[in-house]
Enzyme design. Structure first.
Site, PDB file in Angstrom:
ATOM      1  N   LYS A   9      -3.512 -21.566 -24.123  1.00  0.00           N
ATOM      2  CA  LYS A   9      -4.630 -21.151 -24.977  1.00  0.00           C
ATOM      3  C   LYS A   9      -5.813 -22.105 -24.820  1.00  0.00           C
ATOM      4  CE  LYS A   9      -5.908 -20.128 -29.753  1.00  0.00           C
ATOM      5  NZ  LYS A   9      -5.423 -19.785 -31.116  1.00  0.00           N
ATOM      6  N   HIS A  14       8.968  11.435   3.830  1.00  0.00           N
ATOM      7  CA  HIS A  14       8.438  11.710   2.494  1.00  0.00           C
ATOM      8  C   HIS A  14       9.524  11.663   1.420  1.00  0.00           C
ATOM      9  CE1 HIS A  14       4.656  12.491   4.339  1.00  0.00           C
ATOM     10  NE2 HIS A  14       5.046  13.604   4.936  1.00  0.00           N
TER      11      HIS A  14
END
Length: 510
Positions: free
Chosen positions: A133, A267
């Protein structure tokens, strides 16, 4: 300057601390880290000298103290913070090096809940979050691989806000992953794995060139270093779409233990598969199933690609070959092919991650489930429903066809003959269409399916698929069963003198 070091993974920590001392840092530490640094002759202050409060409750509380968190969190750019810190006797802590209690290692080695609870870190995440922080003033270090990076930035006067911001992001990723792991474990232990929240956490392996299409971004993320350890680039760059096809092909090829399995995928669906005496023979037979679709496809090889196999593969355009390994001579065969991509695991046979979970993206969220798997004895424990009994070769073909069907888009059917797939129909809106489409394709390819085994991943709702199979010469069928018309299916099988088996387990793949 002050640095607080408290690490579970102590590799490299002594040298890191020594270097920090050389750079003018005063070291604060706790518990085992303190002892290790002290034994190494490093000047170190024990945390309770800073907190003015002893460690207590068997070490559960060590750093949860304003002298620690105030030293980390107070803003250096605000005079009011600096004045208050001086008034309270809080000295600044400018670098925090923390990695957390080994929760993952603990749950892997024991089911003792008391020991597991004690390996949930509290003070560590609190310090990490505090330092992150206040990244504008504080460096947060959560990974031992970053020690040299941090030292280099300090030595070269490149301790920039951008650098500290990058470390901040990594720190919050670290604590988020840690808390997610704990929450998932608790839900698995007490809520069957399906709690109010589900966390899916992966670590980035690499960016793909783009996503499914050029206007989309993409990247590969892994669970538990599965790709880091077992995905090595030999030639080329894996695309987003390649990774899906590689996974699909590898799951099929690796589903047969140490057999010489070769799977060709296009595919996301198999268009060729075989198990023969050699990998070369397996590839040749797999290619026969649908050489048109195989063009530009992805091949998974459950073993080592040698020069002879490479030369055969090099006869057509293949986009990707994924193998357990390649010989140097095999790699050299592909040198002149600019577009082909080669990847290996660096193993003797392909090894699956065997993920316990599965999920799928839906609009606005995802659906989550236990992963589907075909049990090793699932086919041989299937129930005979016909008068005719399968031959031993047909049983082998059933095992192959059934596993492939479980890994092929529904609705699907798979035809296997002499350990090679000879026809496949997948992703159809009706099962009979899948059956007929597969047979039409086989006919176009000049493939004789007479004597093949037919497998379906779900029950046949009508006898029409059996009729089509019988007309093609199929003599053995395996499916889950469970239709209200099962009796009609059984009657049809007996009418055509087919062997028919019900597994009792559906394997939809949507």
């Amino acid at each position: 300057m002050r640095a607080l070091i408290s690490v579970s993974d102590k590799s490299g920590v002594e040298n890191f601390a020594k270097e920090l001392v050389t750079l003018g840092y005063e070291i604060i530490s706790t518990g085992g880290t303190y002892n290790k640094l002290k034994d190494a002759g490093i000047a170190v202050i024990e945390a309770n000298e800073v907190t003015k409060f002893p460690e207590c409750f068997e070490g559960r509380v060590k750093t949860l103290n304003p002298y620690i968190h105030g030293g980390i969190l107070h803003r250096r750019d605000k005079q009011s913070h600096l004045d208050q810190a001086q008034e309270l006797g809080v000295e600044g802590i400018d670098l925090v090096c923390v990695n957390l209690y080994p929760f993952k290692a603990t749950i892997e080695k024991t089911d003792d809940f008391e020991e597991i609870i004690e390996n949930i870190d509290i003070g560590g995440p609190a310090m990490v979050r505090s330092a992150a922080k206040n990244f504008d003033s504080v460096i947060i270090v959560t990974d031992v691989i970053d020690y040299d990076l941090v030292l280099n930035n300090l030595k070269n006067d490149t301790n920039t806000v951008e650098f500290r911001r990058d470390m901040m992001i990594k720190a919050y990723e670290h604590t988020a992953a840690y808390d997610s792991m704990i929450a998932n474990y608790m839900n698995k232990r007490f809520n069957g794995g399906f709690g109010a929240k589900q966390f899916i956490v992966g670590s980035k392996v690499f960016d793909t060139r783009y996503g499914e299409n050029p206007h989309q971004k993409g990247a590969l993320y892994e669970f538990d270093t599965q790709f880091t350890n077992k995905f090595k680039t030999v030639k080329g760059e894996a695309s987003f779409n390649n990774m899906g096809d590689i996974s699909g092909a590898a799951r099929i090829a690796a589903a047969f233990g140490k057999d010489n399995a070769v799977c060709i995928v296009k595919h996301g669906n198999p268009c060729g598969f075989a198990i023969k005496d050699t990998l070369l023979d397996s590839y040749i037979e797999a290619l026969k199933c649908d050489p048109v679709s195989a063009f530009g496809g992805v091949v998974a090889v459950n073993g080592t690609v040698d020069k002879e196999l490479a030369e055969k593969m090099n006869e057509i355009f293949l986009e990707v070959i994924f193998a357990a390994s390649f010989t140097p001579e095999a790699v050299a065969v592909f040198d002149s092919k600019k577009r082909i991509k080669l990847f290996e695991q660096g193993t003797q046979y392909l090894e699956l991650a065997n993920d316990a979970i599965d999920f799928k993206r839906v609009d606005g969220g995802f659906v989550f489930q236990d992963a589907d798997k075909v049990k090793e004895d699932e086919v041989r424990n299937s129930e005979l429903k016909s008068t005719r009994i399968a031959t031993e070769q047909e049983v082998k073909d059933m095992e192959i066809a059934y596993k492939i069907a479980s890994l092929t888009k529904s609705n699907c059917v798979v035809y296997v003959k002499d350990s090679a797939m000879v026809a496949v129909g997948m992703g159809m809106t009706s099962r009979v269409d899948a059956s007929k489409a597969a047979l039409r394709k086989a006919e176009d390819m000049g493939i004789d399916v007479k004597g093949a085994v037919l497998a379906s991943e779900a029950f046949f709702p009508f006898r029409d698929s059996i009729d089509a199979a019988a007309e093609a010469g199929v003599k053995c069928v395996i499916e889950p069963g469970g239709s209200i018309r099962d009796d009609e299916i059984i009657d049809a099988a007996n009418e055509y003198d087919m062997a028919l088996y019900f597994s009792g387990i559906r394997h939809f793949l949507h």
